[in-house]
Design a protein around this motif. Structure first.
Motif, PDB file in Angstrom:
ATOM      1  N   TRP A 100       0.834  -1.196   0.000  1.00 52.95           N
ATOM      2  CA  TRP A 100       0.000   0.000   0.000  1.00 52.95           C
ATOM      3  C   TRP A 100       0.870   1.248   0.000  1.00 52.95           C
ATOM      4  CZ3 TRP A 100      -0.518   4.172   3.291  1.00 52.95           C
ATOM      5  CH2 TRP A 100      -1.639   4.982   3.062  1.00 52.95           C
ATOM      6  N   LYS A 101       0.462   2.246  -0.764  1.00 54.72           N
ATOM      7  CA  LYS A 101       1.133   3.537  -0.770  1.00 54.72           C
ATOM      8  C   LYS A 101       0.083   4.618  -0.575  1.00 54.72           C
ATOM      9  CE  LYS A 101       4.876   2.094  -3.859  1.00 54.72           C
ATOM     10  NZ  LYS A 101       5.544   2.340  -5.159  1.00 54.72           N
ATOM     11  N   SER A 138       2.398  -1.985  14.501  1.00 56.68           N
ATOM     12  CA  SER A 138       2.257  -2.490  13.135  1.00 56.68           C
ATOM     13  C   SER A 138       1.915  -3.971  13.158  1.00 56.68           C
ATOM     14  CB  SER A 138       3.547  -2.250  12.344  1.00 56.68           C
ATOM     15  OG  SER A 138       4.620  -2.980  12.910  1.00 56.68           O
ATOM     16  N   THR A 173       0.154  -4.308   4.908  1.00 59.41           N
ATOM     17  CA  THR A 173       0.370  -3.713   3.584  1.00 59.41           C
ATOM     18  C   THR A 173       1.550  -4.325   2.849  1.00 59.41           C
ATOM     19  OG1 THR A 173       1.781  -1.988   4.537  1.00 59.41           O
ATOM     20  CG2 THR A 173      -0.563  -1.504   4.358  1.00 59.41           C
ATOM     21  N   SER A 174       2.160  -5.362   3.399  1.00 61.08           N
ATOM     22  CA  SER A 174       3.346  -5.948   2.783  1.00 61.08           C
ATOM     23  C   SER A 174       2.967  -6.959   1.711  1.00 61.08           C
ATOM     24  CB  SER A 174       4.196  -6.627   3.857  1.00 61.08           C
ATOM     25  OG  SER A 174       3.450  -7.630   4.517  1.00 61.08           O
ATOM     26  N   TRP A 200      -5.651   0.644   6.027  1.00 62.05           N
ATOM     27  CA  TRP A 200      -4.291   0.196   5.757  1.00 62.05           C
ATOM     28  C   TRP A 200      -3.353   0.733   6.828  1.00 62.05           C
ATOM     29  CZ3 TRP A 200      -4.753  -3.699   2.911  1.00 62.05           C
ATOM     30  CH2 TRP A 200      -5.625  -3.731   1.826  1.00 62.05           C
ATOM     31  N   ASP A 201      -2.583  -0.137   7.419  1.00 65.90           N
ATOM     32  CA  ASP A 201      -1.707   0.235   8.526  1.00 65.90           C
ATOM     33  C   ASP A 201      -0.433   0.870   7.979  1.00 65.90           C
ATOM     34  OD1 ASP A 201       0.143   0.077  10.847  1.00 65.90           O
ATOM     35  OD2 ASP A 201      -1.504  -1.061  11.731  1.00 65.90           O
ATOM     36  N   SER A 202      -0.266   2.172   8.230  1.00 66.82           N
ATOM     37  CA  SER A 202       0.920   2.886   7.761  1.00 66.82           C
ATOM     38  C   SER A 202       1.129   4.119   8.637  1.00 66.82           C
ATOM     39  CB  SER A 202       0.762   3.331   6.301  1.00 66.82           C
ATOM     40  OG  SER A 202      -0.093   4.456   6.215  1.00 66.82           O
ATOM     41  N   TYR A 203       2.300   4.714   8.528  1.00 59.93           N
ATOM     42  CA  TYR A 203       2.605   5.909   9.317  1.00 59.93           C
ATOM     43  C   TYR A 203       1.610   7.024   9.007  1.00 59.93           C
ATOM     44  CZ  TYR A 203       4.989  10.010  11.128  1.00 59.93           C
ATOM     45  OH  TYR A 203       5.290  11.171  11.803  1.00 59.93           O
ATOM     46  N   TYR A 204       1.273   7.179   7.736  1.00 62.35           N
ATOM     47  CA  TYR A 204       0.392   8.273   7.342  1.00 62.35           C
ATOM     48  C   TYR A 204      -1.050   8.039   7.761  1.00 62.35           C
ATOM     49  CZ  TYR A 204       4.251  10.183   4.690  1.00 62.35           C
ATOM     50  OH  TYR A 204       5.457  10.717   4.337  1.00 62.35           O
ATOM     51  N   ASN A 205      -1.369   6.844   8.247  1.00 59.99           N
ATOM     52  CA  ASN A 205      -2.722   6.561   8.717  1.00 59.99           C
ATOM     53  C   ASN A 205      -2.814   6.492  10.242  1.00 59.99           C
ATOM     54  OD1 ASN A 205      -3.893   6.547   6.225  1.00 59.99           O
ATOM     55  ND2 ASN A 205      -3.959   4.331   5.998  1.00 59.99           N
TER      56      ASN A 205
END
Length: 380
Positions: A100-101, A138, A173-174, A200-205
């Protein structure tokens, strides 16, 4: 004359074919031009957000509908479904194999209706919780979860008050997301301490993650008095935390390492950069740093209401401060300025017995410091 008429009909037929072919080619070129315009010139935040939300809605609908039939199809046990856990087969169908991006580093997909893939809806009621610790982590960071489970996560009762904890994760997201999702479901069945929502699990979320935490608290944990959002790399002195909360206010209360008059970073190379187009003021309202902050449970619902109106930014602790400012509720400074520490504190028993939370340089330090503090003997 017959030959002339035959030639004329053939010419007309060939002309019709050429006209038909030209029309088809023109139509194809027109469609290609429109696609080029949409993708290149109209690739706006709104368009990208719509695509992302449609995908998330598809996942939500698929997991929700299939989970209802999981028992009858033999995919999940009745216990699994009652705890709100979707089967590995169901979840894996909704997860893309592509990493995911974020569509834009300053876009936050909230407000939006997120749902729980893994849930522990009866946790607070069954444990009669006084303070619940929510640890965003994460999906693949099993080491951090195990470190907490073996250290401060074992401190269930302090001064006759129950302390509960849960890890909060989003969708992996990997590339190996399907395998990881299966592992998470097995981990949940073993420990009963995971919450997973369909973002989606990410820093921006992280802002989405934080508001989802508030939604869960408001829906499932209103019987508790306090909650603490705490990062997974933090050493936590649970006894000191409970002792601080015993005389604390039960309403409109939030404390931690409070930043006041913090400047907005305009350097594009900074991890916490925000352009003026996203947030125009020069200073942030007061906010508690995200390493660990504590709040009374009445604030969960109030902050959710504010989040429907306050434009979100991806810096989650700043955003909670913005929502508090919108509500007109002041943050409370801790009784001692050394209780919360954003920089790692050098270990000694006396110092660590007096603080509540500090970042650590490694999981090994986090475990060793906690174990040493539990050994008998005077602290100072």
């Amino acid at each position: 004359m017959v030959e002339v008429n035959e030639e004329r009909r053939q010419v007309q037929s060939n002309g019709g074919c050429r006209y038909h072919h030209s029309y088809v080619i023109f139509t194809i070129l027109l469609i290609m031009s429109l696609c080029y315009y949409v993708v290149i010139y109209d690739n706006s935040e709104t368009w990208k957000a719509t695509v992302g939300l449609l995908f998330q809605k598809t996942l939500h609908n698929k997991t929700s509908n299939e989970s209802l039939n999981a028992v009858s199809r033999g995919i999940a046990s009745p216990t699994t479904v009652s705890r709100g856990i979707v089967s590995p087969t169901t979840v894996s169908r909704g997860i893309s194999a592509e990493p995911w991006k974020p569509p834009d580093p300053y876009y936050v997909a909230y407000p939006y209706k997120y749902s729980f893939v893994i849930n522990e809806p009866e946790k607070c009621q069954k444990e009669n919780t006084f303070v619940v610790l929510i640890i965003p982590v994460s999906p693949g960071n099993v080491a951090a979860r195990d470190a907490i489970r073996s250290t401060w996560g074992t401190e269930k009762v302090v001064a006759d008050k129950t302390v509960s904890f849960l890890f909060l994760i989003g969708l992996p997201t990997s590339q190996d997301s399907e395998k990881l999702q299966e592992d998470l479901l097995q981990e949940s069945e073993k420990h009963y301490d995971l919450l997973q929502s369909d973002f989606w699990d990410s820093y921006y979320n992280l802002t989405i993650k934080t508001v989802v935490m508030l939604e869960w608290l408001s829906a499932y944990c209103q019987n508790a008095h306090y909650a603490m959002k705490i990062d997974s790399d933090i050493f936590l002195n649970v006894k000191k935390l409970v002792n601080m909360l015993l005389p604390a206010p039960k309403q409109n209360y939030m404390t931690g390492l409070v930043a006041r008059s913090a400047m907005v970073l305009r350097d594009p190379h900074s991890k916490w950069y925000l352009p003026k187009t996203v947030y125009s003021p020069f200073h942030y309202p007061p906010y508690a740093l995200g390493l660990g902050y504590v709040f009374s449970l009445d604030l969960a619902g109030k902050l959710i209401e504010a989040a429907q109106l306050v434009k979100p930014v991806y810096i989650e602790d700043v955003y909670i401060g913005m929502c508090m400012n919108h509500l007109g509720i002041d943050l409370t400074d801790p009784p001692d300025g050394s209780l919360f520490n954003v920089f790692p504190v050098e270990y000694n028993r006396c110092r660590y017995s007096k603080l509540i939370a500090t970042t650590t340089q490694s999981l090994t330090n986090q475990v060793n410091f906690w174990r040493d503090l539990q050994t008998p003997g005077p602290y100072c």
